[in-house]
Design a protein around this motif. Structure first.
Motif, PDB file in Angstrom:
ATOM      1  N   MET A  97     -54.357   6.376 -20.990  1.00  0.00           N
ATOM      2  CA  MET A  97     -54.658   6.846 -19.646  1.00  0.00           C
ATOM      3  C   MET A  97     -53.942   8.166 -19.383  1.00  0.00           C
ATOM      4  O   MET A  97     -52.812   8.363 -19.814  1.00  0.00           O
ATOM      5  CB  MET A  97     -54.179   5.783 -18.654  1.00  0.00           C
ATOM      6  N   PHE A  99     -52.780  10.538 -16.239  1.00  0.00           N
ATOM      7  CA  PHE A  99     -52.602  10.371 -14.803  1.00  0.00           C
ATOM      8  C   PHE A  99     -52.791  11.679 -14.039  1.00  0.00           C
ATOM      9  O   PHE A  99     -52.811  12.767 -14.604  1.00  0.00           O
ATOM     10  CB  PHE A  99     -51.224   9.791 -14.506  1.00  0.00           C
ATOM     11  N   GLU A 101     -50.805  13.033 -11.615  1.00  0.00           N
ATOM     12  CA  GLU A 101     -49.656  13.833 -11.206  1.00  0.00           C
ATOM     13  C   GLU A 101     -48.794  14.265 -12.381  1.00  0.00           C
ATOM     14  O   GLU A 101     -47.848  13.571 -12.749  1.00  0.00           O
ATOM     15  CB  GLU A 101     -48.795  13.026 -10.230  1.00  0.00           C
ATOM     16  N   THR A 104     -44.824  14.308 -11.883  1.00  0.00           N
ATOM     17  CA  THR A 104     -43.962  13.130 -11.781  1.00  0.00           C
ATOM     18  C   THR A 104     -44.235  12.091 -12.861  1.00  0.00           C
ATOM     19  O   THR A 104     -43.580  11.066 -12.907  1.00  0.00           O
ATOM     20  CB  THR A 104     -44.138  12.446 -10.409  1.00  0.00           C
ATOM     21  N   SER A 105     -45.219  12.346 -13.717  1.00  0.00           N
ATOM     22  CA  SER A 105     -45.570  11.328 -14.700  1.00  0.00           C
ATOM     23  C   SER A 105     -44.822  11.468 -16.016  1.00  0.00           C
ATOM     24  O   SER A 105     -45.104  10.773 -16.973  1.00  0.00           O
ATOM     25  CB  SER A 105     -47.076  11.338 -14.953  1.00  0.00           C
ATOM     26  N   LEU A 106     -43.890  12.417 -16.059  1.00  0.00           N
ATOM     27  CA  LEU A 106     -43.043  12.548 -17.248  1.00  0.00           C
ATOM     28  C   LEU A 106     -41.614  12.197 -16.855  1.00  0.00           C
ATOM     29  O   LEU A 106     -41.154  12.550 -15.770  1.00  0.00           O
ATOM     30  CB  LEU A 106     -43.090  13.979 -17.777  1.00  0.00           C
ATOM     31  N   ASN A 107     -40.933  11.513 -17.751  1.00  0.00           N
ATOM     32  CA  ASN A 107     -39.554  11.132 -17.486  1.00  0.00           C
ATOM     33  C   ASN A 107     -38.666  12.373 -17.524  1.00  0.00           C
ATOM     34  O   ASN A 107     -38.585  13.039 -18.550  1.00  0.00           O
ATOM     35  CB  ASN A 107     -39.097  10.112 -18.532  1.00  0.00           C
ATOM     36  N   PRO A 108     -37.995  12.682 -16.412  1.00  0.00           N
ATOM     37  CA  PRO A 108     -37.248  13.938 -16.338  1.00  0.00           C
ATOM     38  C   PRO A 108     -36.052  14.013 -17.281  1.00  0.00           C
ATOM     39  O   PRO A 108     -35.580  15.104 -17.570  1.00  0.00           O
ATOM     40  CB  PRO A 108     -36.787  13.998 -14.879  1.00  0.00           C
ATOM     41  N   VAL A 109     -35.559  12.882 -17.770  1.00  0.00           N
ATOM     42  CA  VAL A 109     -34.329  12.941 -18.572  1.00  0.00           C
ATOM     43  C   VAL A 109     -34.585  12.812 -20.070  1.00  0.00           C
ATOM     44  O   VAL A 109     -33.642  12.752 -20.848  1.00  0.00           O
ATOM     45  CB  VAL A 109     -33.313  11.857 -18.135  1.00  0.00           C
ATOM     46  N   LEU A 110     -35.848  12.769 -20.459  1.00  0.00           N
ATOM     47  CA  LEU A 110     -36.138  12.700 -21.895  1.00  0.00           C
ATOM     48  C   LEU A 110     -36.902  13.948 -22.314  1.00  0.00           C
ATOM     49  O   LEU A 110     -37.678  14.501 -21.535  1.00  0.00           O
ATOM     50  CB  LEU A 110     -36.966  11.449 -22.207  1.00  0.00           C
ATOM     51  N   TYR A 154     -37.163  19.932 -21.805  1.00  0.00           N
ATOM     52  CA  TYR A 154     -37.337  18.866 -20.829  1.00  0.00           C
ATOM     53  C   TYR A 154     -38.498  19.191 -19.893  1.00  0.00           C
ATOM     54  O   TYR A 154     -38.833  20.368 -19.717  1.00  0.00           O
ATOM     55  CB  TYR A 154     -36.037  18.668 -20.037  1.00  0.00           C
ATOM     56  N   HIS A 156     -38.799  19.572 -16.800  1.00  0.00           N
ATOM     57  CA  HIS A 156     -38.640  20.554 -15.723  1.00  0.00           C
ATOM     58  C   HIS A 156     -38.731  21.988 -16.227  1.00  0.00           C
ATOM     59  O   HIS A 156     -38.788  22.913 -15.434  1.00  0.00           O
ATOM     60  CB  HIS A 156     -37.323  20.317 -14.977  1.00  0.00           C
ATOM     61  N   MET A 167     -49.043  15.515 -21.028  1.00  0.00           N
ATOM     62  CA  MET A 167     -49.587  14.187 -20.712  1.00  0.00           C
ATOM     63  C   MET A 167     -50.776  13.878 -21.617  1.00  0.00           C
ATOM     64  O   MET A 167     -50.930  12.755 -22.102  1.00  0.00           O
ATOM     65  CB  MET A 167     -50.057  14.129 -19.254  1.00  0.00           C
ATOM     66  N   MET A 170     -49.527  13.081 -25.027  1.00  0.00           N
ATOM     67  CA  MET A 170     -48.993  11.716 -25.081  1.00  0.00           C
ATOM     68  C   MET A 170     -50.121  10.703 -25.206  1.00  0.00           C
ATOM     69  O   MET A 170     -50.061   9.779 -26.013  1.00  0.00           O
ATOM     70  CB  MET A 170     -48.204  11.406 -23.808  1.00  0.00           C
ATOM     71  N   ALA A 171     -51.149  10.900 -24.378  1.00  0.00           N
ATOM     72  CA  ALA A 171     -52.252   9.953 -24.362  1.00  0.00           C
ATOM     73  C   ALA A 171     -52.997   9.971 -25.698  1.00  0.00           C
ATOM     74  O   ALA A 171     -53.464   8.935 -26.177  1.00  0.00           O
ATOM     75  CB  ALA A 171     -53.205  10.264 -23.212  1.00  0.00           C
TER      76      ALA A 171
END
Lengths: 334, 289
Positions: A97, A99, A101, A104-110, A154, A156, A167, A170-171
């Motif tokens: 899937m 998404f 957004e 906000t759909s990615l982990n900010p700390v990885l 990262y 950001h 994204m 990743m998908a």
């Protein structure tokens, strides 16, 4: 079961519990998806597009949500009856899937690279080194410039469009057979939208994937979809090959929707719109959900909902309307 | 599981190096702590006397070439006792907090992530633990298990667990609703993986900062428990115990209290600096570009 279709959804009803009562958010969804096909799910906000996609992935939060009935066959296997363990192996692996957004759909700390290779490591038995190689390859494919250098960056440090590319990477990392794209371009600039759409279409062809594309933008539908399913109030009201739908929409809602698309090539004083709004799921009319806003509404429409039936001579074009888009035929309908 | 940890920690250590190099002040904490730790480790080598050896003729001496930091009321060399005391104080302080931190964080994260009845149950039990004063907890543990360094660690860990459960739970509750956790579910990741790889790094900053502060507090708790006879029994030196012993003769010989007190202060300071550095490492949002 029907082996012809890659994905087949039958009579899917997903309900939400509001103060003890179950209200269906989507009802009696029937759709199918073939290999290499793009099916667009179109409709206003709150019409159940995303709920349909989440139900297929079995990601409806329970409670308050609940898949009340229906079957979702992927290559003949009913996903809704699979144990959670096996369903997890399908998610992100065979069916992924994208998404709405990207911010906000990615982990900010990885790191971005880690997040892309994570699915590979998790679903497919590859080594760290190999996963990194594959991840950088995918980053190149989604056209992230200097991918191997940005691997350790990262989220950001990426722009919105680039994050959406991440994204997508990743998908697609595990080369799924089905992609569910939930308004992947809504949050982006128009110029970036076009790039992302083009990229998706290209990758879809390259990986020979099938895609369900959720959007409320009919312009995007026209450019990307093979078939279109129009949803209203939790139901599919019309399904047709993309050309047919734009040329001869049969459901009054589809017609109004198409008419509401702003045109720059015509000199129009006033934009047209559909009066009223989608009823909330606890206030659905008992008959046709669109009836209260429909110009052609007749007495029957308020009492009973029509079925989604093929048009005579056009099996691929199905409409849920007593009038079937042609008011002159009212007399000989039940 | 080993996959999870190596893949997660490797980039973390790389970042640790990177940020600590930029945030040079946290190096002060690291250096300070290294000095304290090496004092503790090298105690038998560098201490001029036996820590319990009494020099009856040399009570309450000030610093001199013979006794570097002076002596206490029994004429024991303060420097020797501080160096040996560092072993117990640092061990008890760090081990108990690490133990409490691990258990508390796991409980809090699990409660926050799962929610519902499990959340309620775990957090109410934590509330009960939190309501027991540290000294009572110490009394209870020692009464059941007997006095020893290990039991002291257990007692302090038990008081620390509920604090970390709370610290871990609160951000978990909000993080589990984020889009990227939803995206993780859509990628088919298990709850365990989501918690360890995606939630934990997000809350680790809070936990680490809290942990560094609690090591300091644990050193203090160790002192008070030792004083009332629930910790390491005298004459074995611990910093807290030394402060307490010296306190009685504060006016005659302030050094007996002040020197171990300074070492407690330095330890607290070192852990706070490291805590700050750690937070910057773990939370990239706090870093400028």
């Amino acid at each position: 079961m029907n082996q012809e279709h890659l994905l087949e959804v039958r009579n899917l009803t997903t309900a939400f519990r509001i103060q003890g009562n179950l209200f269906p958010a989507v009802r009696g969804i029937d759709l199918h998806l073939d290999r290499n096909e793009t099916l667009a799910l179109v409709g206003e906000s709150g019409c159940g597009k995303s709920i349909t996609a989440l139900s297929i992935m079995r990601l409806i939060p329970q409670p308050p949500g609940e898949i009340v009935s229906g079957e979702v066959f992927m290559k003949g296997i009913d996903l809704l009856t699979l144990p959670e363990e096996r369903m997890r192996k399908i998610r992100g692996n065979k069916m992924a899937m994208i998404f709405q957004e990207p911010m906000t759909s990615l982990n900010p700390v990885l790191t971005v690279g880690f997040q892309i290779m994570e699915a590979l490591i998790y679903h497919q038995d590859v080594t760290n080194v190999k996963a990194k190689e594959l991840a950088i390859e995918i980053m190149n494919q989604v056209k992230i410039p200097s991918a191997s250098r940005r691997f350790k960056d990262y989220p950001h440090q990426f722009s919105g469009g680039q994050r959406q590319r991440v994204m997508i990477a990743m998908a697609l990392a595990c080369r799924p057979e089905i992609i569910l794209a939930d308004e992947p371009t809504t949050a982006l600039d128009v110029t970036i939208q076009a790039q992302i759409l083009y990229l998706l279409a290209e990758l879809k062809r390259e990986y020979s994937m099938a895609m369900i594309f959720i959007t409320h933008n009919l312009g995007i539908v026209a450019s990307i979809a093979d078939r279109v399913a129009v949803m209203y109030g939790g139901e599919i009201v019309e399904v047709a090959p993309v050309g047919d739908l734009f040329e001869k929409p049969r459901h009054p809602y589809t017609e109004m929707l198409l008419r509401a698309v702003p045109r720059v090539d015509l000199n129009i004083e006033k934009l047209s719109y559909i009066p009223g709004q989608v009823p909330s799921i606890d206030r659905m009319p008992p008959g046709c959900h669109y009836a209260p806003r429909c110009d052609l509404r007749m007495e029957l429409c308020d009492r009973q909902d029509a079925d989604l039936v093929p048009l005579p001579g056009e099996p691929a074009h199905r409409v849920r309307c007593w009038i079937r888009g042609d008011s002159r035929e009212i007399q000989d309908k039940p | 599981m080993s996959n999870v940890s190596t893949r997660f920690w490797n980039p973390l250590f790389a970042r640790l190096w990177f940020v600590f190099n930029r945030n040079r002040i946290s190096w002060i904490g690291v250096v300070l702590l290294l000095i304290l730790v090496s004092l503790a480790v090298l105690a038998p080598v560098i201490s001029p006397y036996n820590p319990v050896e009494q020099h009856v003729m040399d009570q309450f001496r000030g610093p001199s070439a013979k006794y570097w930091l002076g002596t206490d009321e029994y004429g024991r060399d303060l420097f020797t006792r501080i160096v040996w005391g560092a072993r117990i104080s640092l061990t008890v302080g760090t081990v108990s907090v690490i133990l409490g931190m691990i258990i508390g964080s796991i409980l809090g994260m699990y409660a926050g992530y799962k929610g519902g009845v499990r959340d309620e149950f775990i957090m109410r039990v934590m509330d009960v633990f939190m309501s027991i004063p540290t000294l009572l907890m110490g009394l209870f543990v020692v009464a059941v298990l007997g006095p020893s360094t290990m039991n002291l660690i257990i007692a302090i860990a038990l008081t620390v667990v509920p604090r970390f459960a709370r610290i871990a739970r609160a951000p978990t509750v909000s993080i589990k609703e984020r889009d990227y956790i939803e995206a993780c579910r859509a990628m088919g990741f298990s709850d365990l993986r989501i918690m360890l790889v995606h939630v934990l790094p997000n809350i680790l900053g809070d936990i680490m900062v809290m942990g560094s502060l609690w090591v300091a507090t644990a050193v203090r708790i160790e002192a008070s428990l030792s004083f009332i006879g629930l910790g390491v029994p005298p004459p074995t030196p611990t910093w807290g115990g030394m402060v307490r012993e010296g306190f009685e003769k504060m006016l005659d010989s302030p050094g007996a209290s002040i020197y171990p007190g300074i070492f407690i202060l330095l330890t607290v300071f070192a852990f706070n600096l490291i805590g700050d550095g750690l937070r910057d490492v773990i939370d990239p949002r706090l870093r400028e570009s």
